[in-house]
Design a protein around this motif. Structure first.
Motif, PDB file in Angstrom:
ATOM      1  N   ASN A 136       0.806  -1.218   0.000  1.00 35.29           N
ATOM      2  CA  ASN A 136       0.000   0.000   0.000  1.00 35.29           C
ATOM      3  C   ASN A 136       0.840   1.268   0.000  1.00 35.29           C
ATOM      4  O   ASN A 136       2.004   1.256   0.374  1.00 35.29           O
ATOM      5  CB  ASN A 136      -0.927   0.018   1.223  1.00 35.29           C
ATOM      6  CG  ASN A 136      -0.183  -0.069   2.529  1.00 35.29           C
ATOM      7  OD1 ASN A 136       0.078  -1.159   3.011  1.00 35.29           O
ATOM      8  ND2 ASN A 136       0.170   1.072   3.117  1.00 35.29           N
ATOM      9  N   GLY A 137       0.176   2.356  -0.408  1.00 37.71           N
ATOM     10  CA  GLY A 137       0.734   3.670  -0.192  1.00 37.71           C
ATOM     11  C   GLY A 137       0.669   3.952   1.305  1.00 37.71           C
ATOM     12  O   GLY A 137      -0.231   3.467   1.992  1.00 37.71           O
ATOM     13  N   THR A 138       1.616   4.712   1.821  1.00 38.03           N
ATOM     14  CA  THR A 138       1.667   4.912   3.271  1.00 38.03           C
ATOM     15  C   THR A 138       0.919   6.149   3.749  1.00 38.03           C
ATOM     16  O   THR A 138       0.665   6.286   4.934  1.00 38.03           O
ATOM     17  CB  THR A 138       3.128   5.015   3.757  1.00 38.03           C
ATOM     18  OG1 THR A 138       3.735   6.156   3.142  1.00 38.03           O
ATOM     19  CG2 THR A 138       3.902   3.755   3.411  1.00 38.03           C
ATOM     20  N   LYS A 139       0.563   7.055   2.855  1.00 37.75           N
ATOM     21  CA  LYS A 139      -0.148   8.260   3.270  1.00 37.75           C
ATOM     22  C   LYS A 139      -1.612   7.901   3.537  1.00 37.75           C
ATOM     23  O   LYS A 139      -2.274   7.318   2.672  1.00 37.75           O
ATOM     24  CB  LYS A 139      -0.024   9.345   2.197  1.00 37.75           C
ATOM     25  CG  LYS A 139       1.430   9.765   1.979  1.00 37.75           C
ATOM     26  CD  LYS A 139       1.585  10.727   0.831  1.00 37.75           C
ATOM     27  CE  LYS A 139       3.067  11.035   0.614  1.00 37.75           C
ATOM     28  NZ  LYS A 139       3.289  11.869  -0.555  1.00 37.75           N
ATOM     29  N   PRO A 140      -2.125   8.224   4.725  1.00 37.41           N
ATOM     30  CA  PRO A 140      -3.468   7.763   5.107  1.00 37.41           C
ATOM     31  C   PRO A 140      -4.572   8.087   4.102  1.00 37.41           C
ATOM     32  O   PRO A 140      -5.386   7.218   3.793  1.00 37.41           O
ATOM     33  CB  PRO A 140      -3.712   8.452   6.458  1.00 37.41           C
ATOM     34  CG  PRO A 140      -2.346   8.631   7.023  1.00 37.41           C
ATOM     35  CD  PRO A 140      -1.465   8.925   5.836  1.00 37.41           C
ATOM     36  N   PHE A 141      -4.621   9.297   3.562  1.00 34.97           N
ATOM     37  CA  PHE A 141      -5.694   9.659   2.642  1.00 34.97           C
ATOM     38  C   PHE A 141      -5.606   8.862   1.339  1.00 34.97           C
ATOM     39  O   PHE A 141      -6.600   8.625   0.674  1.00 34.97           O
ATOM     40  CB  PHE A 141      -5.685  11.162   2.358  1.00 34.97           C
ATOM     41  CG  PHE A 141      -6.896  11.642   1.600  1.00 34.97           C
ATOM     42  CD1 PHE A 141      -8.173  11.484   2.121  1.00 34.97           C
ATOM     43  CD2 PHE A 141      -6.772  12.229   0.361  1.00 34.97           C
ATOM     44  CE1 PHE A 141      -9.306  11.920   1.429  1.00 34.97           C
ATOM     45  CE2 PHE A 141      -7.885  12.671  -0.351  1.00 34.97           C
ATOM     46  CZ  PHE A 141      -9.155  12.513   0.195  1.00 34.97           C
ATOM     47  N   HIS A 142      -4.399   8.421   0.976  1.00 33.75           N
ATOM     48  CA  HIS A 142      -4.197   7.670  -0.260  1.00 33.75           C
ATOM     49  C   HIS A 142      -4.687   6.231  -0.146  1.00 33.75           C
ATOM     50  O   HIS A 142      -4.704   5.499  -1.124  1.00 33.75           O
ATOM     51  CB  HIS A 142      -2.727   7.687  -0.666  1.00 33.75           C
ATOM     52  CG  HIS A 142      -2.230   9.070  -0.950  1.00 33.75           C
ATOM     53  ND1 HIS A 142      -0.941   9.331  -1.297  1.00 33.75           N
ATOM     54  CD2 HIS A 142      -2.864  10.276  -0.925  1.00 33.75           C
ATOM     55  CE1 HIS A 142      -0.784  10.635  -1.482  1.00 33.75           C
ATOM     56  NE2 HIS A 142      -1.939  11.220  -1.256  1.00 33.75           N
ATOM     57  N   LYS A 143      -5.086   5.815   1.071  1.00 30.65           N
ATOM     58  CA  LYS A 143      -5.660   4.487   1.290  1.00 30.65           C
ATOM     59  C   LYS A 143      -7.170   4.587   1.447  1.00 30.65           C
ATOM     60  O   LYS A 143      -7.796   3.786   2.117  1.00 30.65           O
ATOM     61  CB  LYS A 143      -5.032   3.838   2.526  1.00 30.65           C
ATOM     62  CG  LYS A 143      -3.555   3.540   2.347  1.00 30.65           C
ATOM     63  CD  LYS A 143      -2.955   2.866   3.558  1.00 30.65           C
ATOM     64  CE  LYS A 143      -2.507   3.903   4.550  1.00 30.65           C
ATOM     65  NZ  LYS A 143      -1.763   3.365   5.670  1.00 30.65           N
ATOM     66  N   THR A 144      -7.766   5.604   0.789  1.00 28.74           N
ATOM     67  CA  THR A 144      -9.213   5.808   0.830  1.00 28.74           C
ATOM     68  C   THR A 144      -9.738   6.055  -0.579  1.00 28.74           C
ATOM     69  O   THR A 144      -8.976   6.354  -1.500  1.00 28.74           O
ATOM     70  CB  THR A 144      -9.601   7.027   1.705  1.00 28.74           C
ATOM     71  OG1 THR A 144      -9.273   8.234   1.014  1.00 28.74           O
ATOM     72  CG2 THR A 144      -8.925   7.001   3.066  1.00 28.74           C
ATOM     73  N   ASN A 146     -12.152   8.782  -1.783  1.00 31.12           N
ATOM     74  CA  ASN A 146     -12.845  10.011  -1.363  1.00 31.12           C
ATOM     75  C   ASN A 146     -13.028  10.069   0.154  1.00 31.12           C
ATOM     76  O   ASN A 146     -14.047  10.498   0.659  1.00 31.12           O
ATOM     77  CB  ASN A 146     -14.195  10.153  -2.081  1.00 31.12           C
ATOM     78  CG  ASN A 146     -14.730  11.566  -2.001  1.00 31.12           C
ATOM     79  OD1 ASN A 146     -13.986  12.521  -2.214  1.00 31.12           O
ATOM     80  ND2 ASN A 146     -16.001  11.721  -1.690  1.00 31.12           N
ATOM     81  N   GLY A 147     -12.029   9.587   0.898  1.00 31.96           N
ATOM     82  CA  GLY A 147     -12.081   9.615   2.359  1.00 31.96           C
ATOM     83  C   GLY A 147     -12.725   8.395   2.988  1.00 31.96           C
ATOM     84  O   GLY A 147     -12.784   8.290   4.205  1.00 31.96           O
ATOM     85  N   VAL A 148     -13.237   7.464   2.180  1.00 33.64           N
ATOM     86  CA  VAL A 148     -13.844   6.240   2.700  1.00 33.64           C
ATOM     87  C   VAL A 148     -12.772   5.154   2.757  1.00 33.64           C
ATOM     88  O   VAL A 148     -12.135   4.838   1.759  1.00 33.64           O
ATOM     89  CB  VAL A 148     -15.036   5.789   1.829  1.00 33.64           C
ATOM     90  CG1 VAL A 148     -15.600   4.471   2.331  1.00 33.64           C
ATOM     91  CG2 VAL A 148     -16.116   6.860   1.796  1.00 33.64           C
ATOM     92  N   SER A 149     -12.573   4.593   3.941  1.00 33.12           N
ATOM     93  CA  SER A 149     -11.543   3.591   4.159  1.00 33.12           C
ATOM     94  C   SER A 149     -12.173   2.244   4.492  1.00 33.12           C
ATOM     95  O   SER A 149     -13.225   2.202   5.117  1.00 33.12           O
ATOM     96  CB  SER A 149     -10.666   4.051   5.324  1.00 33.12           C
ATOM     97  OG  SER A 149      -9.619   3.152   5.545  1.00 33.12           O
ATOM     98  N   PRO A 150     -11.555   1.121   4.109  1.00 35.38           N
ATOM     99  CA  PRO A 150     -10.345   1.036   3.291  1.00 35.38           C
ATOM    100  C   PRO A 150     -10.671   1.227   1.820  1.00 35.38           C
ATOM    101  O   PRO A 150     -11.778   0.972   1.371  1.00 35.38           O
ATOM    102  CB  PRO A 150      -9.841  -0.385   3.552  1.00 35.38           C
ATOM    103  CG  PRO A 150     -11.087  -1.175   3.797  1.00 35.38           C
ATOM    104  CD  PRO A 150     -12.039  -0.209   4.496  1.00 35.38           C
ATOM    105  N   GLY A 151      -9.693   1.668   1.084  1.00 33.56           N
ATOM    106  CA  GLY A 151      -9.843   1.887  -0.348  1.00 33.56           C
ATOM    107  C   GLY A 151      -8.540   2.395  -0.906  1.00 33.56           C
ATOM    108  O   GLY A 151      -7.498   2.300  -0.282  1.00 33.56           O
ATOM    109  N   GLY A 152      -8.599   2.936  -2.099  1.00 33.35           N
ATOM    110  CA  GLY A 152      -7.440   3.579  -2.687  1.00 33.35           C
ATOM    111  C   GLY A 152      -6.293   2.646  -3.035  1.00 33.35           C
ATOM    112  O   GLY A 152      -6.474   1.558  -3.542  1.00 33.35           O
ATOM    113  N   MET A 153      -5.093   3.116  -2.690  1.00 30.19           N
ATOM    114  CA  MET A 153      -3.841   2.522  -3.118  1.00 30.19           C
ATOM    115  C   MET A 153      -3.419   1.361  -2.217  1.00 30.19           C
ATOM    116  O   MET A 153      -2.450   1.453  -1.480  1.00 30.19           O
ATOM    117  CB  MET A 153      -2.787   3.637  -3.078  1.00 30.19           C
ATOM    118  CG  MET A 153      -1.705   3.520  -4.086  1.00 30.19           C
ATOM    119  SD  MET A 153      -0.648   4.977  -4.016  1.00 30.19           S
ATOM    120  CE  MET A 153      -1.633   6.140  -4.925  1.00 30.19           C
TER     121      MET A 153
END
Length: 160
Positions: A136-144, A146-153
């Motif tokens: 994963n990417g380590t930046k918290p927002f990049h793991k969402t 649109n701000g919904v977690s988990p998601g993203g990278m």
């Protein structure tokens, strides 16, 4: 969009598995941060305020896992096609940088790599720690999304 990999005529060390992780970010209009609207959206061209982060065009949980078997040599090719820098981490494993922007490197062992915009790193690891491990990417927002977690990278290194 895709990736073209050109190998030398005589590749000396061929890995058992070879994966490409194309990192991207998108600015997509949504009703509000921390909500997701299910439609087809056109990303904004400049994506100055990205709110979706992808690996190979998909956000978690739709990303494809990196399947490995114990003892295999695994190559992961990180390519950043985003405006901003992303730090990528492989949990449970150390890796060695073997190429940076197609130039051979005698790398040290790491578990996280800083990937500036336009940068390419090829890393090798040995599958020696069975389980299912986040990549994963380590930046918290990049793991969402649109701000919904988990998601993203986020994807997974999965032993089969």
């Amino acid at each position: 969009m895709g990736v073209l990999i050109v190998l030398p005529r005589q590749e000396i060390k061929i890995p058992n598995r070879d994966y490409v992780l194309l990192i991207q970010q998108w600015e997509i209009d949504q009703p509000a941060l921390s909500s997701l609207e299910s439609e087809v959206f056109k990303p904004k061209n400049l994506n100055r305020n990205p709110n979706f982060f992808t690996i190979n065009g998909k956000s978690f949980p739709d990303t494809t896992p990196l399947d490995v078997r114990y003892g295999e040599k695994v190559r992961v090719r990180f390519i950043n096609n985003a405006n901003m820098s992303h730090t990528m981490h492989i949990h449970g494993h150390d890796f060695k940088i073997i190429e940076e922007d197609a130039f051979k490197r005698k790398g040290k062992y790491l578990d996280t790599i800083n990937l500036p915009s336009g940068k390419r790193f090829d890393v090798d690891l040995v599958a020696s720690n069975p389980g299912i491990w986040p990549v994963n990417g380590t930046k918290p927002f990049h793991k969402t999304n649109n701000g919904v977690s988990p998601g993203g990278m986020i994807t997974r290194l999965r032993y089969i």
